[in-house]
Design a protein around this motif. Structure first.
Motif, PDB file in Angstrom:
ATOM      1  N   LEU A   1       0.843  -1.191   0.000  1.00  0.00           N
ATOM      2  CA  LEU A   1       0.000   0.000   0.000  1.00  0.00           C
ATOM      3  C   LEU A   1       0.882   1.246   0.000  1.00  0.00           C
ATOM      4  CD1 LEU A   1      -2.527  -0.993   2.822  1.00  0.00           C
ATOM      5  CD2 LEU A   1      -2.785  -1.346   0.364  1.00  0.00           C
ATOM      6  N   SER A   2       0.545   2.212  -0.822  1.00  0.00           N
ATOM      7  CA  SER A   2       1.253   3.492  -0.853  1.00  0.00           C
ATOM      8  C   SER A   2       0.420   4.494  -0.049  1.00  0.00           C
ATOM      9  CB  SER A   2       1.435   3.970  -2.291  1.00  0.00           C
ATOM     10  OG  SER A   2       2.155   5.185  -2.330  1.00  0.00           O
ATOM     11  N   LEU A   3       0.859   4.778   1.199  1.00  0.00           N
ATOM     12  CA  LEU A   3       0.031   5.513   2.148  1.00  0.00           C
ATOM     13  C   LEU A   3       0.632   6.852   2.550  1.00  0.00           C
ATOM     14  CD1 LEU A   3      -0.939   2.640   4.630  1.00  0.00           C
ATOM     15  CD2 LEU A   3      -2.204   3.418   2.602  1.00  0.00           C
TER      16      LEU A   3
ATOM     17  N   ILE B   1      -2.239  12.568  11.746  1.00  0.00           N
ATOM     18  CA  ILE B   1      -2.993  12.379  12.979  1.00  0.00           C
ATOM     19  C   ILE B   1      -3.399  13.724  13.577  1.00  0.00           C
ATOM     20  CG2 ILE B   1      -1.905  10.178  13.565  1.00  0.00           C
ATOM     21  CD1 ILE B   1      -0.060  11.671  15.464  1.00  0.00           C
ATOM     22  N   GLY B   2      -4.369  13.674  14.492  1.00  0.00           N
ATOM     23  CA  GLY B   2      -4.794  14.858  15.219  1.00  0.00           C
ATOM     24  C   GLY B   2      -5.746  15.723  14.413  1.00  0.00           C
ATOM     25  N   PRO B   3      -6.370  16.689  15.072  1.00  0.00           N
ATOM     26  CA  PRO B   3      -7.344  17.560  14.393  1.00  0.00           C
ATOM     27  C   PRO B   3      -6.731  18.406  13.282  1.00  0.00           C
ATOM     28  CG  PRO B   3      -6.840  18.370  16.606  1.00  0.00           C
ATOM     29  CD  PRO B   3      -6.237  17.001  16.502  1.00  0.00           C
ATOM     30  N   GLU B   4      -5.413  18.671  13.363  1.00  0.00           N
ATOM     31  CA  GLU B   4      -4.749  19.470  12.331  1.00  0.00           C
ATOM     32  C   GLU B   4      -4.122  18.601  11.243  1.00  0.00           C
ATOM     33  OE1 GLU B   4      -5.093  22.693  12.364  1.00  0.00           O
ATOM     34  OE2 GLU B   4      -6.196  22.505  14.267  1.00  0.00           O
ATOM     35  N   ARG B   5      -4.341  17.288  11.348  1.00  0.00           N
ATOM     36  CA  ARG B   5      -3.799  16.332  10.375  1.00  0.00           C
ATOM     37  C   ARG B   5      -2.283  16.485  10.212  1.00  0.00           C
ATOM     38  NH1 ARG B   5      -8.367  15.552   5.545  1.00  0.00           N
ATOM     39  NH2 ARG B   5     -10.046  14.893   6.956  1.00  0.00           N
TER      40      ARG B   5
ATOM     41  N   HIS C   1      -7.698  10.887  16.413  1.00  0.00           N
ATOM     42  CA  HIS C   1      -8.107  11.144  15.024  1.00  0.00           C
ATOM     43  C   HIS C   1      -6.984  10.731  14.088  1.00  0.00           C
ATOM     44  CE1 HIS C   1     -10.103  13.095  11.608  1.00  0.00           C
ATOM     45  NE2 HIS C   1      -8.896  13.499  11.259  1.00  0.00           N
ATOM     46  N   LEU C   2      -7.348  10.022  13.035  1.00  0.00           N
ATOM     47  CA  LEU C   2      -6.382   9.528  12.055  1.00  0.00           C
ATOM     48  C   LEU C   2      -6.934   9.770  10.663  1.00  0.00           C
ATOM     49  CD1 LEU C   2      -3.749   7.650  11.624  1.00  0.00           C
ATOM     50  CD2 LEU C   2      -5.412   5.787  11.386  1.00  0.00           C
ATOM     51  N   HIS C   3      -6.031  10.206   9.761  1.00  0.00           N
ATOM     52  CA  HIS C   3      -6.439  10.382   8.362  1.00  0.00           C
ATOM     53  C   HIS C   3      -5.421   9.673   7.484  1.00  0.00           C
ATOM     54  CE1 HIS C   3      -6.976  12.608   4.470  1.00  0.00           C
ATOM     55  NE2 HIS C   3      -8.219  12.349   4.768  1.00  0.00           N
ATOM     56  N   VAL C   4      -5.920   8.843   6.557  1.00  0.00           N
ATOM     57  CA  VAL C   4      -5.057   8.038   5.697  1.00  0.00           C
ATOM     58  C   VAL C   4      -5.541   8.153   4.261  1.00  0.00           C
ATOM     59  CG1 VAL C   4      -4.163   5.737   5.201  1.00  0.00           C
ATOM     60  CG2 VAL C   4      -4.668   6.386   7.563  1.00  0.00           C
TER      61      VAL C   4
ATOM     62  N   PHE D   1     -10.359  -2.584   3.088  1.00  0.00           N
ATOM     63  CA  PHE D   1     -10.109  -2.521   4.522  1.00  0.00           C
ATOM     64  C   PHE D   1     -11.164  -3.375   5.218  1.00  0.00           C
ATOM     65  CE2 PHE D   1      -8.120   1.274   2.921  1.00  0.00           C
ATOM     66  CZ  PHE D   1      -6.972   1.415   3.694  1.00  0.00           C
ATOM     67  N   SER D   2     -10.746  -4.024   6.277  1.00  0.00           N
ATOM     68  CA  SER D   2     -11.651  -4.892   7.035  1.00  0.00           C
ATOM     69  C   SER D   2     -12.015  -4.229   8.347  1.00  0.00           C
ATOM     70  CB  SER D   2     -10.978  -6.244   7.296  1.00  0.00           C
ATOM     71  OG  SER D   2     -11.750  -7.014   8.205  1.00  0.00           O
ATOM     72  N   LEU D   3     -13.316  -3.982   8.554  1.00  0.00           N
ATOM     73  CA  LEU D   3     -13.827  -3.441   9.809  1.00  0.00           C
ATOM     74  C   LEU D   3     -14.478  -4.589  10.573  1.00  0.00           C
ATOM     75  CD1 LEU D   3     -13.525  -0.885   8.004  1.00  0.00           C
ATOM     76  CD2 LEU D   3     -15.515   0.066   9.193  1.00  0.00           C
ATOM     77  N   ASP D   4     -13.762  -5.145  11.540  1.00  0.00           N
ATOM     78  CA  ASP D   4     -14.271  -6.295  12.294  1.00  0.00           C
ATOM     79  C   ASP D   4     -14.683  -7.434  11.371  1.00  0.00           C
ATOM     80  OD1 ASP D   4     -13.963  -4.774  14.630  1.00  0.00           O
ATOM     81  OD2 ASP D   4     -16.032  -4.043  14.562  1.00  0.00           O
ATOM     82  N   GLY D   5     -13.974  -7.564  10.251  1.00  0.00           N
ATOM     83  CA  GLY D   5     -14.287  -8.619   9.301  1.00  0.00           C
ATOM     84  C   GLY D   5     -15.234  -8.207   8.195  1.00  0.00           C
ATOM     85  N   GLU D   6     -15.846  -7.019   8.310  1.00  0.00           N
ATOM     86  CA  GLU D   6     -16.730  -6.508   7.271  1.00  0.00           C
ATOM     87  C   GLU D   6     -15.913  -5.646   6.317  1.00  0.00           C
ATOM     88  OE1 GLU D   6     -20.147  -7.375   7.135  1.00  0.00           O
ATOM     89  OE2 GLU D   6     -19.285  -8.792   8.566  1.00  0.00           O
ATOM     90  N   MET D   7     -15.993  -5.934   5.008  1.00  0.00           N
ATOM     91  CA  MET D   7     -15.108  -5.310   4.041  1.00  0.00           C
ATOM     92  C   MET D   7     -15.681  -4.009   3.475  1.00  0.00           C
ATOM     93  SD  MET D   7     -12.822  -7.535   4.376  1.00  0.00           S
ATOM     94  CE  MET D   7     -11.669  -6.706   3.272  1.00  0.00           C
ATOM     95  N   ILE D   8     -14.793  -3.004   3.346  1.00  0.00           N
ATOM     96  CA  ILE D   8     -15.121  -1.783   2.620  1.00  0.00           C
ATOM     97  C   ILE D   8     -13.988  -1.542   1.627  1.00  0.00           C
ATOM     98  CG2 ILE D   8     -16.402  -0.798   4.553  1.00  0.00           C
ATOM     99  CD1 ILE D   8     -14.012   1.113   4.988  1.00  0.00           C
ATOM    100  N   GLU D   9     -14.233  -0.725   0.627  1.00  0.00           N
ATOM    101  CA  GLU D   9     -13.211  -0.399  -0.365  1.00  0.00           C
ATOM    102  C   GLU D   9     -13.145   1.114  -0.525  1.00  0.00           C
ATOM    103  OE1 GLU D   9     -12.769  -1.413  -4.993  1.00  0.00           O
ATOM    104  OE2 GLU D   9     -12.621  -3.183  -3.682  1.00  0.00           O
ATOM    105  N   THR D  10     -11.956   1.690  -0.303  1.00  0.00           N
ATOM    106  CA  THR D  10     -11.805   3.138  -0.347  1.00  0.00           C
ATOM    107  C   THR D  10     -10.338   3.495  -0.545  1.00  0.00           C
ATOM    108  OG1 THR D  10     -12.224   5.204   0.861  1.00  0.00           O
ATOM    109  CG2 THR D  10     -11.537   3.301   2.161  1.00  0.00           C
ATOM    110  N   ASP D  11     -10.082   4.731  -0.950  1.00  0.00           N
ATOM    111  CA  ASP D  11      -8.706   5.218  -1.033  1.00  0.00           C
ATOM    112  C   ASP D  11      -8.436   6.294   0.019  1.00  0.00           C
ATOM    113  OD1 ASP D  11     -10.186   7.294  -2.036  1.00  0.00           O
ATOM    114  OD2 ASP D  11      -9.202   7.369  -3.997  1.00  0.00           O
ATOM    115  N   GLU D  12      -9.392   6.494   0.938  1.00  0.00           N
ATOM    116  CA  GLU D  12      -9.211   7.497   1.991  1.00  0.00           C
ATOM    117  C   GLU D  12      -9.956   7.070   3.255  1.00  0.00           C
ATOM    118  OE1 GLU D  12      -9.636  12.361   2.630  1.00  0.00           O
ATOM    119  OE2 GLU D  12     -10.475  11.385   0.853  1.00  0.00           O
ATOM    120  N   LEU D  13      -9.274   7.150   4.386  1.00  0.00           N
ATOM    121  CA  LEU D  13      -9.868   6.803   5.672  1.00  0.00           C
ATOM    122  C   LEU D  13      -9.836   8.014   6.603  1.00  0.00           C
ATOM    123  CD1 LEU D  13      -8.255   3.355   6.637  1.00  0.00           C
ATOM    124  CD2 LEU D  13     -10.494   3.735   5.605  1.00  0.00           C
ATOM    125  N   THR D  14     -10.970   8.273   7.228  1.00  0.00           N
ATOM    126  CA  THR D  14     -11.031   9.229   8.332  1.00  0.00           C
ATOM    127  C   THR D  14     -11.482   8.457   9.560  1.00  0.00           C
ATOM    128  OG1 THR D  14     -11.574  11.079   6.872  1.00  0.00           O
ATOM    129  CG2 THR D  14     -12.067  11.350   9.213  1.00  0.00           C
TER     130      THR D  14
END
Length: 351
Positions: free
Chosen positions: A216-218, A222-226, A297-300, A309-322
């Motif tokens: 993954l190229s990430l 972190i934090g409110p000011e990213r 707070h985390l931004h990716v 990405f796996s949320l407790d085993g439930e899959m989502i697909e995205t290029d950005e996480l908040t």
């Protein structure tokens, strides 16, 4: 003659129950037996409404069937789910008429149950419980629930605590959100394989996926000011609310500190992931390719298009996480082994 009675404060009011040995409760008092309303127990008992949202296909099917039998014997309503969003729909319906909504299944069923209660706007009005009947049952294990029968004991007579809830792109997660090699493995592990081999199914799938996995190229802030903390090629991104990750002495994270645990595993192209001892090398405590952070707070962002990405085993697909932590968002029944303040795993300053 007196009997000891535990006073349990719940979001639906005060419940009086017998004070069983081995369980921590809020308060206890002594009631004169002659003044009690019940000739059998000798104590005034409330009648909380409990509804079980059950996935009949979880695990090997035997534990979930036992859970249904025990719940029915207690007069609890049991709603059987077809899986997926149907679980969230049933949980949302249950949240409007129950004091406690209980997930029966694995981590995915629990995730969808909490999502349904949240969708109903009832997270601050009802209590939550879990009857572990899935393959891994990570969250149940981390809050001290050791099986179906123990789960019933805790829900009826155990302690309830305010636990944090992780949020990713406005979706809840209780245990973890993971991306990279582990997420692909989770997505490619079939239900029949999980039922036949249990947790080993995930391991075998991970080994097969590792042969052709692309890193993954990430870009991570972190934090409110990213504030930027890391950028580069990663093998895995691990975000924990209820759990810690390999390389730590304990599995259970602090679920009451308003922070998520973040581990970035840099891609290590010289490591043979399928070789003996590879996992020990990859996850050793002070490995230079591990970046550990605790934050509210985390931004990716991922450069290269959406990934799984796996949320407790439930899959989502995205290029950005908040990612955000919602402190004390859930009132949850926890077992006697649950630690509300486990020893800190990192010297990293929370952000």
């Amino acid at each position: 003659m007196y009997v000891e009675v535990a006073i349990k404060h719940t979001r639906s009011g005060i419940v009086f129950v017998l004070n069983p040995p081995g369980y921590r409760t809020t308060h206890s008092v002594l009631f004169p037996v002659g003044l009690c309303s019940s000739p059998i127990t000798g104590v005034p008992m409330a009648s909380p409404t409990r509804i079980v949202v059950r996935n009949p296909k979880s695990g090997d099917g035997k534990r979930t069937q036992r859970a249904k039998t025990l719940a029915t014997d207690r007069g609890w309503e049991v709603l059987d789910s077809d899986g997926g969003d149907h679980t969230a729909e049933l949980a949302a319906s249950a949240a409007h008429r129950a004091d406690t909504v209980i997930a029966c299944g694995g981590d995915g069923t629990l995730n969808k149950t909490v999502k349904g209660v949240q969708n109903a706007g009832k997270l601050d009005a009802v209590s939550l419980g879990v009857l572990p009947a899935g393959t891994g049952n990570d969250f149940a294990d981390n809050i001290g629930i050791r099986g179906i029968d123990h789960g019933f004991d805790v829900i009826e007579s155990g302690e309830y605590r305010q636990l944090d809830l992780g949020m990713v792109n406005d979706r809840p997660f209780l245990n973890s959100c993971v991306g990279g090699l582990t997420a692909e493995s989770s997505a490619k592990t079939s239900a029949p394989l999980k039922r036949r081999l249990g947790v080993l199914a995930y391991v075998l799938t991970t080994l097969s996926v590792a042969r052709d996995f692309e890193s993954l190229s990430l870009w991570v802030s972190i934090g409110p000011e990213r504030d930027p903390v890391w950028t580069g090629e990663a093998l895995m991104l691990l975000i924990g609310n209820g759990r810690r990750f390999p390389g730590e002495q304990m599995r259970q994270a602090n679920m009451e500190d308003g922070l998520v645990n973040v581990v970035i595993i840099e891609d290590a192209p010289t490591l043979d992931y399928l070789s003996q001892g590879a996992a020990d090398k990859l996850f050793r405590r002070k490995a230079s390719h591990l970046i550990r952070v605790k934050t509210s707070h985390l931004h990716v962002t991922h450069d290269g298009g959406p990934v799984q990405f796996s949320l407790d085993g439930e899959m989502i697909e995205t290029d950005e996480l908040t990612v955000d932590s919602r402190p004390g968002a859930m009132e949850f029944a926890v077992g006697p082994d649950y630690d509300p303040a486990p020893e800190e795993w990192s010297d990293t300053t929370p952000q």
